[in-house]
Design a protein around this motif. Sequence first.
Motif, PDB file in Angstrom:
ATOM      1  N   PHE A 127       4.120  -3.075  -8.613  1.00 20.85           N
ATOM      2  CA  PHE A 127       4.193  -4.390  -7.958  1.00 20.85           C
ATOM      3  C   PHE A 127       3.067  -5.247  -8.539  1.00 20.85           C
ATOM      4  CE2 PHE A 127       5.159  -7.232  -4.550  1.00 20.85           C
ATOM      5  CZ  PHE A 127       3.945  -7.799  -4.206  1.00 20.85           C
ATOM      6  N   CYS A 134       0.979  -8.913  -8.638  1.00 14.46           N
ATOM      7  CA  CYS A 134       0.707 -10.124  -7.854  1.00 14.46           C
ATOM      8  C   CYS A 134      -0.345 -10.967  -8.564  1.00 14.46           C
ATOM      9  CB  CYS A 134       0.244  -9.747  -6.453  1.00 14.46           C
ATOM     10  SG  CYS A 134      -1.309  -8.839  -6.424  1.00 14.46           S
ATOM     11  N   SER A 155       5.391 -10.736  -8.621  1.00 12.07           N
ATOM     12  CA  SER A 155       6.406 -10.915  -7.568  1.00 12.07           C
ATOM     13  C   SER A 155       5.799 -11.643  -6.378  1.00 12.07           C
ATOM     14  CB  SER A 155       6.934  -9.578  -7.079  1.00 12.07           C
ATOM     15  OG  SER A 155       6.575  -8.532  -7.927  1.00 12.07           O
ATOM     16  N   CYS A 156       4.455 -11.579  -6.268  1.00 12.21           N
ATOM     17  CA  CYS A 156       3.818 -12.217  -5.107  1.00 12.21           C
ATOM     18  C   CYS A 156       2.713 -13.126  -5.616  1.00 12.21           C
ATOM     19  CB  CYS A 156       3.256 -11.140  -4.186  1.00 12.21           C
ATOM     20  SG  CYS A 156       2.469 -11.861  -2.743  1.00 12.21           S
ATOM     21  N   SER A 181       0.151  -3.858   3.083  1.00 11.31           N
ATOM     22  CA  SER A 181      -0.297  -3.564   1.709  1.00 11.31           C
ATOM     23  C   SER A 181      -1.813  -3.670   1.659  1.00 11.31           C
ATOM     24  CB  SER A 181       0.375  -4.525   0.716  1.00 11.31           C
ATOM     25  OG  SER A 181       0.169  -5.861   1.092  1.00 11.31           O
ATOM     26  N   ARG A 228       1.766  -0.133   0.118  1.00  9.99           N
ATOM     27  CA  ARG A 228       1.576  -0.674  -1.237  1.00  9.99           C
ATOM     28  C   ARG A 228       0.074  -0.767  -1.472  1.00  9.99           C
ATOM     29  NH1 ARG A 228       4.547  -6.122  -1.990  1.00  9.99           N
ATOM     30  NH2 ARG A 228       6.329  -4.749  -2.213  1.00  9.99           N
ATOM     31  N   SER A 270      -2.653  -2.017  -4.179  1.00  5.00           N
ATOM     32  CA  SER A 270      -2.783  -2.788  -5.427  1.00  5.00           C
ATOM     33  C   SER A 270      -4.233  -2.891  -5.854  1.00  5.00           C
ATOM     34  CB  SER A 270      -2.216  -4.205  -5.220  1.00  5.00           C
ATOM     35  OG  SER A 270      -0.823  -4.159  -5.048  1.00  5.00           O
ATOM     36  N   GLY A 322       0.424  -0.983  -7.444  1.00  2.63           N
ATOM     37  CA  GLY A 322       0.469  -2.384  -7.882  1.00  2.63           C
ATOM     38  C   GLY A 322      -0.859  -2.796  -8.478  1.00  2.63           C
ATOM     39  N   ALA A 376       8.294  -3.805 -10.281  1.00  4.17           N
ATOM     40  CA  ALA A 376       9.161  -4.057  -9.116  1.00  4.17           C
ATOM     41  C   ALA A 376       9.524  -5.535  -9.112  1.00  4.17           C
ATOM     42  CB  ALA A 376       8.405  -3.695  -7.847  1.00  4.17           C
ATOM     43  N   CYS A 407      10.773  -8.917  -7.084  1.00  3.98           N
ATOM     44  CA  CYS A 407      10.181  -9.608  -5.951  1.00  3.98           C
ATOM     45  C   CYS A 407      10.155  -8.833  -4.633  1.00  3.98           C
ATOM     46  CB  CYS A 407      10.904 -10.954  -5.788  1.00  3.98           C
ATOM     47  SG  CYS A 407      10.573 -11.751  -4.263  1.00  3.98           S
ATOM     48  N   GLU A 441      11.113  -6.021  -3.378  1.00  5.93           N
ATOM     49  CA  GLU A 441      11.307  -4.575  -3.141  1.00  5.93           C
ATOM     50  C   GLU A 441      10.194  -3.997  -2.291  1.00  5.93           C
ATOM     51  OE1 GLU A 441      12.946  -4.025  -7.582  1.00  5.93           O
ATOM     52  OE2 GLU A 441      12.118  -2.226  -6.630  1.00  5.93           O
TER      53      GLU A 441
END
Lengths: 329, 329
Positions: B54, B56, B107-108, B231, B271, B273, B296, B325, B327, B329
């Motif tokens: 993931f 971001c 995605s973020c 997360s 999650r 990150s 992530g 990943a 967006c 998921e």
Amino acid sequence: MKMNLEKLGERIIEGGDILVEEALELANLRGSALYPLFGAASRIKEHFVGDKVFLCSIVNAKSGRCPENCSFCAQSAHHKTDAPVYSLIDEERMVACAREAEKNGSSCYGIITSGTSIKKGEELERICNAVRRIRRETGITPSCSLGIINHETASALVEAGVETYHHNLETSRSFFPNVCTTHDYEEDVNTVRVAKKAGLKVCCGGIFGLGESVAQRIEMAYTLRELDVDSVPLNFLNPIAGTKLENAENITPMECLQTIALFRLILPTKRISICGGREKNLRDLQSWIFFAGASGTMIGNYLTTTGRAAEEDWQMLKDLNLSVASCCE
Amino acid sequence: MKMNLEKLGERIIEGGDILVEEALELANLRGSALYPLFGAASRIKEHFVGDKVFLCSIVNAKSGRCPENCSFCAQSAHHKTDAPVYSLIDEERMVACAREAEKNGSSCYGIITSGTSIKKGEELERICNAVRRIRRETGITPSCSLGIINHETASALVEAGVETYHHNLETSRSFFPNVCTTHDYEEDVNTVRVAKKAGLKVCCGGIFGLGESVAQRIEMAYTLRELDVDSVPLNFLNPIAGTKLENAENITPMECLQTIALFRLILPTKRISICGGREKNLRDLQSWIFFAGASGTMIGNYLTTTGRAAEEDWQMLKDLNLSVASCCE
């Protein structure tokens, strides 16, 4: 047949062997399924050769004009490359480069000459004199890689104080004709035997990414095991403009690591050093080579390509909590 | 008590928990003894959150002049640093940076503002408008980090289309007084609860290398578990001139990886990150973060320090055979 890597690792640690079929099956692992293979390789390495890292450096003492047509080689007279062309450097320069290698923390220093073999007489004498001085004046262990040699040359090197002779098989017996047609594979195999018979340790490995199959990589590892070489340098092709393999596709980092791990499982007690093409092929995954089973790495420049600064490698080792093996361990 | 990491990993995968004393014992592992811990963390991560990564990105939408005295922070008015000082950027800029982040593969996208809280009215409205546009005009998921908020602000963000609210605890409850004395830890804890109550997902983690003990890192992980955040961003201190911690000693790469692995074992389904300080603290070991249990990473620049080019991170993911990943998921 889902391999139990814990059990396989234990079998090898207790002196057992990995079967060819098992190695071939492990060659199919991908992505995070490789992590347990690296874990097993790391445990086997630590059991047999400890957790210290062996550093080595080389000098390209005589460059270019090689009559051999090895597909990857920038020094082959069959290729038009930018590789420098010069005859054998003088003794002073060989000794100065040995000091530089020692300063960089290397324990072993290889004097490498291009060409099928070096000329007896003056060339061999100059190298032997340099070896004697390196022995006397530095703490680094000199080794030589002078191509195909006979018993006489091997004995002269032993007398001068050379401990290890380097001569690569480059690839497997079955793939070799695709790599080189100007001499026979058995000449290289024989050079390894001649050097061992003369009392030299032998550093013998090869280069991956020449187009060989995974099975052929494994084949080479078993040949090295039969020859009972002492240390195994693994190179990864850094395609050089002007060579037959200039457009070769790079071997991926995980494939490099998988190859290292397979060699560790097949050659559990040997010193396995990662040499040419490390930065180019492994990039951000260079720091995984020891986890994958390597016990050494070359630092500084390679034969015809540059390596990253020794300080970066030293920082990587420190970051991995790994210490460096001193000279003759 | 030599921990069997295989068994512990299986217990956690089957829904069991790691005990504090087990986490504390794992905190003593060093060097290659950490590899099995990373292996367990990797298996747990893949079981609960898959093997996709993931990505971001953030924008520092309002910088400097913060009345809080957090010891690490370049934006605190209590410190003299080179951090830029500007009021809230305009809506256009927020949307443009969202597009940039999407282009980079994130995605973020987090809209971050310095200060204890943002001002109701114009500031909040501008952010909500930008969120609405980002929702409409891009495929990236906007999140916000606007300091301590109440239910009214949280509901406005939900209404505008914010899915995740970010608010760090920064460190453990017991160490927090060493980090910040201008507000109370419970205000941050309460902000997490307020956001969750309003229906927001919560991204909440902290920063390591502030002088906290390993036990205090573990303490923070268990607090996050109690709060059931969604997360967990993990930052590693990048000491900035002019802050109280400008001369702090960096946390070592293996300590960073060990922290990631412990957080994975304590927060198996979340999650996790890796954000600020990744390049600075992990160097050649950045590629280990996913093996150590992260799912992530932030790409592009951080709040007040620069990250490496997104292309380098994309190459690392490719080299690791990891896919990104998409967006939601």
